[in-house]
Design a protein around this motif. Structure first.
Motif, mmCIF file in Angstrom:
data_model
loop_
_atom_site.group_PDB
_atom_site.id
_atom_site.type_symbol
_atom_site.label_atom_id
_atom_site.label_comp_id
_atom_site.label_asym_id
_atom_site.label_seq_id
_atom_site.Cartn_x
_atom_site.Cartn_y
_atom_site.Cartn_z
ATOM 1 N N ASP A 583 34.552 55.635 37.160
ATOM 2 C CA ASP A 583 34.238 54.680 38.008
ATOM 3 C C ASP A 583 34.987 53.523 37.291
ATOM 4 O O ASP A 583 35.617 53.612 36.020
ATOM 5 N N ASN A 584 35.045 52.277 37.935
ATOM 6 C CA ASN A 584 35.494 51.130 37.399
ATOM 7 C C ASN A 584 34.689 50.343 36.358
ATOM 8 O O ASN A 584 33.483 50.253 36.706
ATOM 9 N N CYS A 585 35.362 49.934 35.414
ATOM 10 C CA CYS A 585 34.513 49.151 34.264
ATOM 11 C C CYS A 585 34.495 47.641 34.746
ATOM 12 O O CYS A 585 35.564 47.109 35.599
ATOM 13 N N PRO A 586 33.545 46.679 34.794
ATOM 14 C CA PRO A 586 33.661 45.531 35.258
ATOM 15 C C PRO A 586 34.713 44.651 34.297
ATOM 16 O O PRO A 586 34.625 44.381 33.213
ATOM 17 N N HIS A 587 35.828 44.171 34.728
ATOM 18 C CA HIS A 587 36.825 43.792 34.214
ATOM 19 C C HIS A 587 37.642 43.090 35.128
ATOM 20 O O HIS A 587 37.794 43.505 36.481
ATOM 21 N N PRO A 588 38.569 41.845 34.797
ATOM 22 C CA PRO A 588 39.189 40.957 35.641
ATOM 23 C C PRO A 588 40.542 42.071 36.225
ATOM 24 O O PRO A 588 40.895 41.702 37.568
ATOM 25 N N CYS A 589 41.057 43.081 35.683
ATOM 26 C CA CYS A 589 41.843 43.818 36.260
ATOM 27 C C CYS A 589 41.646 44.585 37.729
ATOM 28 O O CYS A 589 42.432 44.915 38.408
#
Length: 805
Positions: A583-589
């Motif tokens: 899944d996606n990591c919490p990150h600005p990208c």
């Protein structure tokens, strides 16, 4: 066996070898064998006599066959003729007894002259109870179906067996088929059998299968080794046999017709924790095997015998009471996993205990829970996995949710403990040295971060980076023992950390953030690390492929934003061959701050933008140049470049990806000397001149495919008359040949450094190539410190484009 007498005939009549045509020595039927031999046989209603070529009619009033005839030839064919049965009560011999059991009786047939009035015969299959042996007094005694090294204290009830099968030595009950519970105290109906590695089912001996067997089954393995189909002539593997098994993940069919083992092995491995379909066909010596609809793999047994005698039970899921396994099969343990379909010669087996099914015996059988997945409809190619009480979806890349129903635009991957990403293995690129840089943020103190091994069973060479109780550990084995480098301090959870591993030969250095480096030296004399299996990031699909020397058996939980191997940044998502539950990591990208025309590059908790090819802004520049093979090139002939390429030694490092198997990649010429690098029939070739000799030296590297559309790095060195090539940090190639130089004198207007090709006229006049390469060149460094910015040299390029990725 039947063919023994034919062999006798061959030995006494060598002039008859291979004669199945006109003048055949066989009275009725003749079969050509391999190696110029032949075999006699008889039509239905006849059996072969002891001489090996004449036939005797079963219901004839002529002189009966001898006992030796029946033992060696006839009785075996009668038993295994299609639809033929034999009544054991019709035969008797003195001094031969019938042994009985309270559970499943066994009749030992004894033979005399058959009655002419009876054309049909019947017999029962072999006994499945414990074998009877004798103690020191000579009195027969029963042996346990399960042997243990030390006493096993559990009372497992009638027909149950106590086993110390687990690694802790804790006793467990293997219950007979139809019973369950910790002490086999419960009635248990098995619908779909699951095997534990120590369990098995037994069915009556195969009939009508001594020449031909057509088999299909479905299995769902949980481990890469195990026997799941076994039957034969004797319980000690000394006679004929036929076996299907898993060995290091491959399906193997092993069979012996009496004169040597034949082996047929699948080209692909099974899919763990998924249903696999196996199809087998055997006709006499020959067999073919198919796994999951793939390629038919063929093989043949050894020697001249072509028939298999089946007197033992058919064991499914394990070897039953068969001994002598490792010598013939290399695997002694049973299957760990489920079987839900078995069909042999058009007969579909019922796994339940007789009379509801056909199984005559069984031990340690559990109910397969894999069918729970029928109630969990995973979407978008997700795979269902079962635990003790539930079933969950394993989602492919780009999807998440309970049923993989949510489409995810992956930017910075997050791993949840059941996740992994899979890549091409390092193979030979890490033989001598390995540089590994990883940036990660853990949320749990234990977990496997990266792993690459030599074998799928976790043995031999490997390297692995993992967290163990908060400490970073790097373990590797060059073949002479494992060594572990461990960080001085624990790393903080939920924070980004940078780890660097530098390994050269036996020496490895681990650096974590700003901690002092830790150095370790592997034992033994081996210095190379071979890693042909897939590389895994964030976890593995099954820890059975991981070396037991890795001190954790759980996957990584957290985020990974950067992986750099041997100086090359890996595109974590783009280069993945597969993966699950990422899944996606919490990150600005994740918010795509660079817009549709830019790529977000994470840098810890921040980011920078890189523009896609064809777009510019204050943060971006154009992509690397691409070449299309004809009159497409970059040329540099400024004074600085000419001065560098005229040096000796001359070292060229270039990174590229190509789609053409032939073409000029690079050409450097200054004065009377030159160096070229290109592809010739898929092989990478370095050519250079030796001025004082007027010769052309050629070094060829053909052990690595570099025209596969993937990025590769090459180091080419010219040092006087010596040269070498290194591809993707692999082994150096120095084998060279000398050719007569056919190159004309270079005019000053043709001097310089050419990348990707040349214009047509000088290309064919100065080189041995007809075209340039098709592909991209990203980096070019000469003599370690002269870095050419190819992106900014478009003003000196001709007919070039921009690389898309």
């Amino acid at each position: 066996m039947l063919i023994i007498n034919a062999l006798y005939l061959l030995s006494t009549n060598p002039q008859e070898v291979g004669r199945c045509g006109h003048g055949s020595p066989c009275e009725q039927l003749c079969y050509e064998l391999h190696d110029g031999m032949y075999e006699c046989d008889c039509r239905e209603g006849y059996i072969l006599r002891e001489d090996g070529y004449s036939c005797y009619e079963i219901n004839s009033t002529a002189s009966p066959p001898s006992l030796e005839d029946l033992k060696l030839n006839g009785i075996e064919d009668i038993i295994y003729q299609k639809d033929a049965v034999m009544d054991a009560l019709e035969f008797s011999l003195p001094n031969v007894t019938t042994t009985e059991s309270n559970d499943i009786p066994q009749v030992i047939p004894n033979f005399t002259t058959p009655s002419p009035s009876r054309a049909n015969y019947t017999t029962q299959g072999p006994r499945l109870e414990q074998k009877l042996t004798s103690d020191e007094t000579g009195v027969p005694r029963a042996t346990s179906p399960i042997s243990t090294i030390k006493p096993c204290p559990l009372d497992c009830g009638p027909g149950g067996g106590c086993s110390l099968e687990n690694s802790e030595g804790a006793p467990v009950c293997l219950c007979p088929l139809g019973r369950g519970g910790e002490r086999c105290e419960e009635d248990k109906e098995i619908q779909s059998p699951r095997f534990t590695g120590s369990s098995w089912l037994a069915f009556p001996a195969l009939r009508g299968a001594y020449k031909h067997v057509q088999l299909s089954l479905e299995l769902r393995p949980e481990a890469y080794d195990g026997i799941f189909f076994l039957t034969g002539e004797r319980d000690d593997m000394a006679g004929d046999f036929m076996a299907l098994l898993l060995h290091q993940g491959f399906v193997e069919f092993r069979f012996d017709c009496g004169s040597g083992v034949g082996v047929v092995r699948s080209e692909e491995t099974v899919l763990l924790n998924q249903w696999n379909h196996v199809t087998l066909y055997r006709h006499r010596w020959d067999a073919w095997l198919q796994l999951n609809g793939g390629k038919h793999v063929q093989g043949r047994s050894k020697g001249l015998f072509s028939r298999i005698t089946f007197r033992e039970p058919l064991f499914i899921g394990g070897p039953g009471n068969t001994t002598g396994l490792t010598e013939k099969l290399l695997v002694a343990r049973g299957l760990r996993g489920c079987i839900r379909h078995l069909e042999v010669n058009d007969h579909v087996y019922k796994f339940a205990l007789d009379p509801r099914g056909e199984a005559t015996k069984g031990y340690g059988i559990e109910e397969c829970t894999a069918d729970r997945c029928s109630r969990v409809p995973c979407q978008h190619g997700g795979k269902c996995l079962t635990s003790d009480n539930s079933a969950v979806c394993l989602c492919p890349l780009g999807f998440s949710g309970d049923l993989c129903e949510i489409r995810v635009d992956l930017q910075v991957p997050s791993f949840n403990g059941s996740s992994h990403l899979r890549y091409r293995g390092l193979a030979e690129t890490a033989l001598t040295w390995l540089d590994l840089d990883i940036t990660f943020k853990p949320t749990a103190p234990d977990g496997l971060i990266i792993y690459n091994g030599h074998r799928m069973d976790g043995t031999n060479d490997f390297m692995g980076l993992y967290l163990n109780d908060g400490y970073v550990e790097f373990a590797y084995d060059l073949g002479t023992g494992t060594v572990v480098a461990r960080s001085q301090f624990r790393v903080a959870l939920s924070e980004w950390h940078q780890v660097r591993i530098s390994r050269t030969g036996r020496l490895a250095i681990l650096t974590v953030d700003n901690q002092l480096p830790e150095e370790v030296l592997s034992p033994g004399a081996f210095t190379q690390l071979s890693l042909p299996q897939n590389l895994y990031l964030g976890g593995v699909p099954n820890f059975g492929i991981v070396s037991p020397q890795i001190r954790v058996r759980t996957a990584f939980i957290g985020c990974i934003q950067k992986v750099k191997i041997n100086g090359r940044t890996v595109s974590i998502l783009a280069e993945a061959l597969g993966g699950a539950n990422v899944d996606n990591c919490p990150h600005p990208c994740v918010a795509r701050p660079c817009g549709e025309d830019g790529v977000c590059i994470p840098e810890l908790d921040y980011f920078t933008c890189r523009c896609k090819p064809g777009y510019r802004d204050h943060l971006c520049s154009r992509g690397p140049p691409s070449f299309h093979g004809v009159d497409s090139y970059l040329r540099l002939n400024d004074a600085s470049t000419l001065d560098v390429i005229s040096s000796d030694p001359l070292v060229v490092n270039v990174r590229f990806k190509l789609s053409s198997e032939s073409g000029l990649l690079l050409y450097a010429s200054a004065g009377e000397s030159f160096l070229s690098l290109g592809l010739e029939g898929g092989a990478l070739v370095l050519r250079y001149s030796v001025q004082e000799r007027g010769e052309e030296i050629r070094v060829v590297h053909n052990s690595t495919t570099v025209h596969d559309g993937l990025w590769h790095r090459v180091k080419a060195v010219k040092d006087g008359s010596s040269g070498l090539l290194i591809v993707d940090n692999g082994a150096a190639i120095t084998r060279q040949s000398v050719e007569i130089s056919q190159r004309p004198i270079t005019h000053p207007e043709d001097e310089g450094l050419y990348v990707g090709g040349m214009s047509v006229a000088p290309l064919r006049a100065l080189t041995r190539y007809k075209n340039g390469i098709k592909g991209c060149v990203a980096d070019l460094v000469i003599n370690t410190d002269y870095h050419l910015q190819l992106i900014n040299h478009s003003d000196i390029g001709h007919n070039i484009g921009e690389c898309e990725a």
